[in-house]
Design a protein around this motif. Structure first.
Motif, PDB file in Angstrom:
ATOM      1  N   GLU B  99     -15.621  31.109  75.371  1.00 30.07           N
ATOM      2  CA  GLU B  99     -15.924  32.427  75.899  1.00 30.07           C
ATOM      3  C   GLU B  99     -17.193  32.984  75.260  1.00 30.07           C
ATOM      4  O   GLU B  99     -17.988  33.668  75.892  1.00 30.07           O
ATOM      5  CB  GLU B  99     -14.739  33.336  75.573  1.00 30.07           C
ATOM      6  CG  GLU B  99     -14.705  34.601  76.366  1.00 30.07           C
ATOM      7  CD  GLU B  99     -13.413  35.338  76.042  1.00 30.07           C
ATOM      8  OE1 GLU B  99     -12.674  35.639  76.982  1.00 30.07           O
ATOM      9  OE2 GLU B  99     -13.137  35.568  74.851  1.00 30.07           O
ATOM     10  N   SER B 100     -17.339  32.676  73.960  1.00 30.84           N
ATOM     11  CA  SER B 100     -18.480  33.205  73.217  1.00 30.84           C
ATOM     12  C   SER B 100     -18.726  32.299  72.022  1.00 30.84           C
ATOM     13  O   SER B 100     -17.908  31.420  71.714  1.00 30.84           O
ATOM     14  CB  SER B 100     -18.155  34.604  72.693  1.00 30.84           C
ATOM     15  OG  SER B 100     -17.062  34.500  71.796  1.00 30.84           O
ATOM     16  N   ALA B 101     -19.853  32.516  71.350  1.00 33.43           N
ATOM     17  CA  ALA B 101     -20.154  31.735  70.151  1.00 33.43           C
ATOM     18  C   ALA B 101     -19.069  31.949  69.093  1.00 33.43           C
ATOM     19  O   ALA B 101     -18.681  31.021  68.378  1.00 33.43           O
ATOM     20  CB  ALA B 101     -21.524  32.125  69.606  1.00 33.43           C
ATOM     21  N   GLU B 102     -18.580  33.191  69.000  1.00 40.20           N
ATOM     22  CA  GLU B 102     -17.551  33.497  68.006  1.00 40.20           C
ATOM     23  C   GLU B 102     -16.257  32.748  68.316  1.00 40.20           C
ATOM     24  O   GLU B 102     -15.621  32.176  67.422  1.00 40.20           O
ATOM     25  CB  GLU B 102     -17.271  35.017  67.959  1.00 40.20           C
ATOM     26  CG  GLU B 102     -18.378  35.845  67.318  1.00 40.20           C
ATOM     27  CD  GLU B 102     -19.585  36.055  68.233  1.00 40.20           C
ATOM     28  OE1 GLU B 102     -19.485  35.732  69.450  1.00 40.20           O
ATOM     29  OE2 GLU B 102     -20.638  36.510  67.740  1.00 40.20           O
ATOM     30  N   HIS B 103     -15.887  32.736  69.594  1.00 38.97           N
ATOM     31  CA  HIS B 103     -14.710  31.977  70.028  1.00 38.97           C
ATOM     32  C   HIS B 103     -14.873  30.494  69.669  1.00 38.97           C
ATOM     33  O   HIS B 103     -13.970  29.854  69.126  1.00 38.97           O
ATOM     34  CB  HIS B 103     -14.521  32.162  71.546  1.00 38.97           C
ATOM     35  CG  HIS B 103     -13.439  31.307  72.142  1.00 38.97           C
ATOM     36  ND1 HIS B 103     -13.602  30.656  73.337  1.00 38.97           N
ATOM     37  CD2 HIS B 103     -12.190  30.997  71.715  1.00 38.97           C
ATOM     38  CE1 HIS B 103     -12.501  29.967  73.621  1.00 38.97           C
ATOM     39  NE2 HIS B 103     -11.618  30.171  72.655  1.00 38.97           N
ATOM     40  N   ILE B 136     -26.376  28.349  73.027  1.00 34.92           N
ATOM     41  CA  ILE B 136     -25.796  28.350  74.368  1.00 34.92           C
ATOM     42  C   ILE B 136     -26.866  27.826  75.300  1.00 34.92           C
ATOM     43  O   ILE B 136     -27.987  28.339  75.328  1.00 34.92           O
ATOM     44  CB  ILE B 136     -25.381  29.771  74.783  1.00 34.92           C
ATOM     45  CG1 ILE B 136     -24.437  30.356  73.719  1.00 34.92           C
ATOM     46  CG2 ILE B 136     -24.721  29.762  76.159  1.00 34.92           C
ATOM     47  CD1 ILE B 136     -24.101  31.809  73.942  1.00 34.92           C
ATOM     48  N   ARG B 137     -26.532  26.778  76.036  1.00 37.19           N
ATOM     49  CA  ARG B 137     -27.541  26.171  76.905  1.00 37.19           C
ATOM     50  C   ARG B 137     -27.580  26.883  78.248  1.00 37.19           C
ATOM     51  O   ARG B 137     -26.549  27.156  78.854  1.00 37.19           O
ATOM     52  CB  ARG B 137     -27.257  24.678  77.087  1.00 37.19           C
ATOM     53  CG  ARG B 137     -27.392  23.907  75.794  1.00 37.19           C
ATOM     54  CD  ARG B 137     -26.896  22.489  75.935  1.00 37.19           C
ATOM     55  NE  ARG B 137     -27.904  21.622  76.529  1.00 37.19           N
ATOM     56  CZ  ARG B 137     -28.662  20.777  75.813  1.00 37.19           C
ATOM     57  NH1 ARG B 137     -28.516  20.697  74.520  1.00 37.19           N
ATOM     58  NH2 ARG B 137     -29.545  20.011  76.422  1.00 37.19           N
ATOM     59  N   ASN B 138     -28.808  27.185  78.686  1.00 34.78           N
ATOM     60  CA  ASN B 138     -29.032  27.826  79.975  1.00 34.78           C
ATOM     61  C   ASN B 138     -30.101  27.044  80.720  1.00 34.78           C
ATOM     62  O   ASN B 138     -30.833  26.262  80.130  1.00 34.78           O
ATOM     63  CB  ASN B 138     -29.509  29.268  79.752  1.00 34.78           C
ATOM     64  CG  ASN B 138     -28.501  30.082  78.964  1.00 34.78           C
ATOM     65  OD1 ASN B 138     -27.457  30.447  79.478  1.00 34.78           O
ATOM     66  ND2 ASN B 138     -28.803  30.336  77.689  1.00 34.78           N
ATOM     67  N   VAL B 139     -30.199  27.283  82.026  1.00 33.09           N
ATOM     68  CA  VAL B 139     -31.149  26.546  82.843  1.00 33.09           C
ATOM     69  C   VAL B 139     -32.505  27.261  82.846  1.00 33.09           C
ATOM     70  O   VAL B 139     -32.546  28.485  82.925  1.00 33.09           O
ATOM     71  CB  VAL B 139     -30.623  26.428  84.291  1.00 33.09           C
ATOM     72  CG1 VAL B 139     -31.721  25.948  85.231  1.00 33.09           C
ATOM     73  CG2 VAL B 139     -29.426  25.490  84.356  1.00 33.09           C
ATOM     74  N   TYR B 140     -33.595  26.518  82.724  1.00 34.37           N
ATOM     75  CA  TYR B 140     -34.907  27.120  82.935  1.00 34.37           C
ATOM     76  C   TYR B 140     -35.744  26.273  83.887  1.00 34.37           C
ATOM     77  O   TYR B 140     -35.670  25.058  83.876  1.00 34.37           O
ATOM     78  CB  TYR B 140     -35.650  27.389  81.633  1.00 34.37           C
ATOM     79  CG  TYR B 140     -35.773  26.235  80.675  1.00 34.37           C
ATOM     80  CD1 TYR B 140     -34.805  26.015  79.694  1.00 34.37           C
ATOM     81  CD2 TYR B 140     -36.869  25.381  80.722  1.00 34.37           C
ATOM     82  CE1 TYR B 140     -34.927  24.973  78.798  1.00 34.37           C
ATOM     83  CE2 TYR B 140     -37.007  24.341  79.818  1.00 34.37           C
ATOM     84  CZ  TYR B 140     -36.029  24.135  78.854  1.00 34.37           C
ATOM     85  OH  TYR B 140     -36.150  23.098  77.965  1.00 34.37           O
ATOM     86  N   THR B 141     -36.495  26.953  84.735  1.00 33.45           N
ATOM     87  CA  THR B 141     -37.208  26.257  85.797  1.00 33.45           C
ATOM     88  C   THR B 141     -38.620  26.801  85.971  1.00 33.45           C
ATOM     89  O   THR B 141     -38.977  27.836  85.419  1.00 33.45           O
ATOM     90  CB  THR B 141     -36.486  26.430  87.152  1.00 33.45           C
ATOM     91  OG1 THR B 141     -36.381  27.824  87.415  1.00 33.45           O
ATOM     92  CG2 THR B 141     -35.114  25.812  87.143  1.00 33.45           C
ATOM     93  N   ALA B 313      -6.769  30.510  72.602  1.00 36.68           N
ATOM     94  CA  ALA B 313      -7.448  31.349  71.607  1.00 36.68           C
ATOM     95  C   ALA B 313      -8.538  32.215  72.221  1.00 36.68           C
ATOM     96  O   ALA B 313      -9.297  32.860  71.514  1.00 36.68           O
ATOM     97  CB  ALA B 313      -8.029  30.469  70.504  1.00 36.68           C
ATOM     98  N   ARG B 314      -8.693  32.198  73.514  1.00 34.19           N
ATOM     99  CA  ARG B 314      -9.722  32.984  74.190  1.00 34.19           C
ATOM    100  C   ARG B 314      -9.612  34.470  73.887  1.00 34.19           C
ATOM    101  O   ARG B 314      -8.519  34.995  73.833  1.00 34.19           O
ATOM    102  CB  ARG B 314      -9.605  32.803  75.704  1.00 34.19           C
ATOM    103  CG  ARG B 314     -10.608  31.838  76.249  1.00 34.19           C
ATOM    104  CD  ARG B 314     -10.446  31.646  77.745  1.00 34.19           C
ATOM    105  NE  ARG B 314     -11.342  30.591  78.176  1.00 34.19           N
ATOM    106  CZ  ARG B 314     -12.601  30.812  78.567  1.00 34.19           C
ATOM    107  NH1 ARG B 314     -13.069  32.029  78.646  1.00 34.19           N
ATOM    108  NH2 ARG B 314     -13.367  29.819  78.904  1.00 34.19           N
TER     109      ARG B 314
END
Ligand code: NA
Ligand code: NA
Lengths: 170, 314, 435
Positions: B99-103, B136-141, B313-314
């Motif tokens: 859900e998040s980096a902390e999770h 966190i991986r995101n798309v870049y174009t 654990a979410r």
């Protein structure tokens, strides 16, 4: 012994030629899957890398067999033929020690260490691919022993000229 | 100099070499520095760490082998590489899992959830000490913002070379194209690729912001980086020092996470200065599209059990 | 026992000794490196890690361009494609002394610029051009030396992976600015090689055309060369237009050259095994060398030899000129055994802050560093470009090294220009607003 070497030459040349042709096909296929089929292949690059490694490592053993590797031997040529023989033997022993200890022994240990490591895209374990090093080392050892025996034979006449000249015909 | 110290009193100090693929300003490098300081101080100089950054000792996959053979004691490696040693590791590298980096950090450093997984490769001389947040991986174009899976249609996006990642990009709407990271910059510039996917740090550090200006928050993948050690090294330490090490490692996870998040802000500012534009995406649409992958990849009881605990654990 | 000094001594001493007794260059690098590996890691891990480094040194997709370009070059020679291209180049260069070698230099600059690989340029262009030059009476070792010397120009002319590595190591210098900055030094590199070739050929009448070619002959030569030119257009155009990467482009070159040679009926299928085998043998020797060099790189990184050298050399002077000179000399020396990528990764964090302290622009510093290390890839003993150049020309290594000396001198002079005239690097990026 010369016959054994000739037999080995033919087998290894055939393997090299086939692997090289396979390599051209693999990389061309990679371009086609991306450009024409718009569906890039996941495994071709990985497969091409490993075909390339096997090709190069087998290639170096026959290159050594044909004495096509790069040396700087103008110093050796300056000494009398009697000493040339022993200097050449020493150089072969150095190469032989690398081939047997590092490539065969170290390479085998390395292949065993990685024997149960899977490849992410190919159905092979990493150890199989690492076997290229000890196999190449063993082939090198055979060729080096052949050269060593020739250097020690009574017909020895000094360091040979190495010139792969006739290869590119026009 | 520091190197002189380590060689001159090597009789009393045991220095563990840590192989790392990024530069020494990276949050994980700073985490290692923190562990090293505590270890040296609290063991009275008995143990120390020495970082080898920038892939100087080899790429990540190779440094795992060096840890196995004992040539280096520790390394930080991407969690996905451990799948080659134990396929069950695939479960922690699934897209849209956390859900998040902390999770992510909470579940991955909870022995109740992953304990057995981390010692499952001890017989192969790999022991996982901790998982770090790896962004966190995101798309870049290059062409424009990506907000829905339809926007990715036909676009060749560089992904990590594995079936899972190619399949993930397919489900997200694009064409997953594996390629060595070293070739990506010129491939995007020349148009072989339409983009790639990675965290903000890599996006900015590799200067991909200069050539692919649209960074879209698809938030699809959070793959942990793991700190691994040769278990024999761990066993050879006296109990007290071993506890110092494992405590320092556990504490460094939080340090790394907060440094990483600061790093993301700085990287984002730098990329924006270079002309990049950041935009939100319809994360739910992408998540729904990718979820079938979870079913496909969860094939063993071990992975299913871990997956359920992570979900809970979410 | 196994401190950095011991390791340095074993590496250099062992290498010198083995080279002197005529052992292969690869073994002269490999054996002392493996001995050092055993000294620092112990016997079992030492030999195992040596074998692993050797394998990983070979295990690189971009290296595939080497056998492919050698193969493409040989097919072009056997298939008459090269001859048509070179005839065209010859009528265009006209009365310039040493036209074929000049063509080789210019082709290397263009090819290296596009492919970004000095080794690939030396392999592809050298394989194509050296048999022609030999046939026309050029000294084999000299044409090989010119091929070797001019090949690294493409490491400076964008796109350049080496500059990208510097950008990363420097913590984010703009790649766009570095690319712009590389043009002038890269072109200067090629021009300085052309000047050496001119100097060499000007007093050798056999290397000079006596007159300009009549126009109708030029047109005819052009038309004959057209299908061969298409190969260049497809490969270079495909890379520039983003259809394939340079590595893939090398495979495309093989396939196209093969089709064209079949069309010309200059090659039969039964000729292929021999062509494939010779290309394999030539490239294997180079690949093996690159593989074993990575054992040495690893040992040096592991024992931190380069850092120790750098640390002991700075700190006793605050003169900008002296510090720059020390850096350049150190890079030239360290570049002799080390490859550019590890050298950049190791030295950038040490040198760049010092350079910035002295008011040197990071972009300028990157260019001088890459220029310097480009000289290193042609300086023995660890010099993949040199070996590929000697191999494809079938020339003796020591003869090529001897002929390389004038090129070295001129290139080092240009290096000093690049170091002490920052505008050579900074003018273009300023003009385009990148810095
Ligand atoms: Na270039
Ligand atoms: Na060199």
């Amino acid at each position: 012994m010369t016959r054994v070497k000739r037999y080995l030459d033919v087998v290894l040349k055939t393997i090299c030629v086939s692997l090289f042709a396979l390599l051209v096909i693999l990389v061309s296929w990679q371009v086609i899957t991306r450009l024409v089929l718009n569906n890039p292949s996941v495994w071709t690059e990985e497969a091409a890398r490993y075909v390339f490694i096997w090709l190069s490592l087998i290639g170096i053993s026959i290159a050594t067999g044909e004495k096509a590797d790069v040396c700087i031997d103008f110093l050796v040529r300056k000494v009398p033929v009697f000493w040339q023989r022993w200097v050449e033997v020493l150089a072969y022993l150095c190469t032989l020690s690398f081939a047997t200890i590092v490539m065969v022994w170290g390479g085998w240990d390395n292949a065993m260490l990685t024997w149960d490591q899977k490849n992410p895209v190919l159905p092979l374990n990493a150890g199989v691919l690492y076997l290229a090093v000890p196999v190449s080392g063993a082939l090198l050892t055979l060729y080096l022993l052949f050269h060593l025996v020739r250097t020690l034979s009574p017909s020895y006449t000094g360091v040979e000229e190495i010139a792969p000249e006739d290869e590119v015909e026009l | 100099s520091s190197s002189d110290d380590s060689s001159s009193d090597s009789g009393s100090t045991k220095t563990f070499k840590v192989a790392f693929n990024q530069n020494s300003a990276h949050p994980q490098a700073k985490a290692i520095a923190e562990i090293g300081e505590k270890l040296k101080e609290q063991t009275g100089g008995k143990y120390a760490l020495e970082l080898f950054p920038d892939e100087l000792l080899g790429a990540q996959a190779e440094t795992i082998e060096m840890v196995q053979s004992g040539s280096v004691e520790m390394a930080i490696v991407g969690g996905s590489l451990l799948e080659n040693f134990n396929p069950d590791f695939a479960v922690v590298n699934l897209p849209y899992l956390y859900e998040s980096a902390e999770h992510q950090m909470k579940v991955l450093n909870d022995p109740e959830i992953v304990g057995d997984l981390y010692s499952s490769m001890d017989d192969k001389n790999i022991h996982v000490l901790a998982s770090y947040h790896g962004g966190i991986r995101n798309v870049y174009t290059t062409k424009g913002p990506v907000t829905t899976p339809a926007d990715l249609k036909g676009q060749k996006i560089r992904v990590i070379g594995s079936d899972t990642n190619v399949r993930m990009m397919e489900l997200m709407g694009g064409v997953g194209t594996p390629m060595a990271q070293g070739e990506v910059y010129t491939a995007i510039q020349s148009g072989v690729l339409d983009g790639a996917e990675n965290n903000e740090l890599i996006y900015s550090d590799l200067a991909h912001a200069e050539i692919a200006g649209f960074y879209s928050y698809t938030k699809h993948l959070m793959m942990p980086d793991t700190l691994i050690i040769n278990p024999k090294v761990l066993a050879d330490m006296d109990e007290e020092s071993r506890k110092v090490l494992t405590d320092a490692v556990a504490a460094s996870v939080d340090t790394e996470l907060s440094l990483f998040q600061e790093g993301v802000e700085a990287a984002k500012a730098k990329a924006e200065a270079a002309g990049a534009k950041f935009n939100d995406a319809d994360v739910e649409a992408f998540r729904t599209a990718v979820l079938p992958l979870h079913e496909e990849r969860l094939t063993t009881d071990v992975t299913k059990a871990i997956y359920d605990k992570i979900e809970a654990a979410r | 026992m196994t401190d950095a000094a011991t390791i340095g001594f074993v590496l250099l001493g062992g290498m010198a000794l083995l080279l002197a007794i005529g052992a292969p260059v690869s073994i002269s690098i490999a054996l002392p490196s493996a001995v050092c590996m055993v000294l620092v890691l112990g016997w079992d891990n030492g030999i195992l890690t040596s074998a692993q480094r050797m394998f990983k040194g070979v295990d690189s997709f971009p290296l595939l361009a080497i056998p492919f370009f050698v193969l493409a070059g040989q097919i072009m020679n056997n298939g008459g494609i090269a001859a048509r291209l070179i005839n065209l180049a010859k009528v265009m260069v006209g009365k310039t002394p040493g036209p074929l070698t000049q063509t080789n230099v210019m082709a290397n600059m263009l090819f290296g610029a596009i492919s970004g690989s000095a080794v690939a340029a030396a392999a592809a262009v050298g394989t194509t051009m050296s048999p022609m030059q030999k046939k026309e009476g050029y000294d084999k070792a000299f044409s090989a030396a010119a091929n070797v010397a001019s090949a690294p120009a493409g490491m400076l002319i964008p796109p350049s992976n080496t500059l990208i590595v510097f950008a990363l190591a420097s913590g984010g210098t703009s790649i766009g600015a570095l690319f712009m900055a590389g043009y002038i030094p890269g072109i200067l590199w090629a021009l300085s090689c052309a000047v050496v070739v001119w100097w060499y050929a000007r007093k050798r009448p056999e290397l000079n055309a006596t007159s300009w070619t009549p126009f109708p002959v030029v047109v005819k030569t052009f038309l004959q060369a057209l299908p061969s030119l298409t190969l260049v257009v497809i490969v270079i155009g495909g890379i520039v237009a983003g259809k394939f990467t340079p590595t893939e482009g090398s495979a495309v070159a093989v396939v196209y050259a093969l089709l064209l040679s079949f069309l010309y009926r200059a090659i039969k299928v039964s000729d292929l095994p021999h062509i494939l085998y010779t290309a394999c043998r030539t490239s294997s020797v180079v690949i093996f060398l690159i593989g074993v060099s990575s054992i040495m790189s690893w040992v040096m990184s592991f024992t931190k030899i380069p850092q120790l050298m750098a640390e002991s050399l700075f700190g006793w002077t605050d003169s900008k000129v002296v510090v720059l000179l020390i850096m350049m000399v150190l890079l030239l020396i360290i570049g002799i055994p080390l490859d550019p990528t590890p050298a950049i990764l190791i030295f950038t964090p040490i040198f760049l802050p010092i350079a910035i302290d002295f008011g040197i622009h990071p972009v300028h510093f990157g260019i001088m560093m890459v220029f310097n290390l480009s000289i290193a890839v042609i300086s023995p003993p660890s010099a993949p470009v040199l070996f590929v150049g000697a191999q494809v020309a079938g020339a003796r290594l020591e003869a090529v090294i001897a002929r390389l000396m004038p090129f070295f001198l001129v290139l080092i002079a240009v290096l000093f220009l690049v170091v002490f005239v920052p505008e050579l690097s900074l003018w273009l990026p300023r003009l385009t607003g990148l810095i």
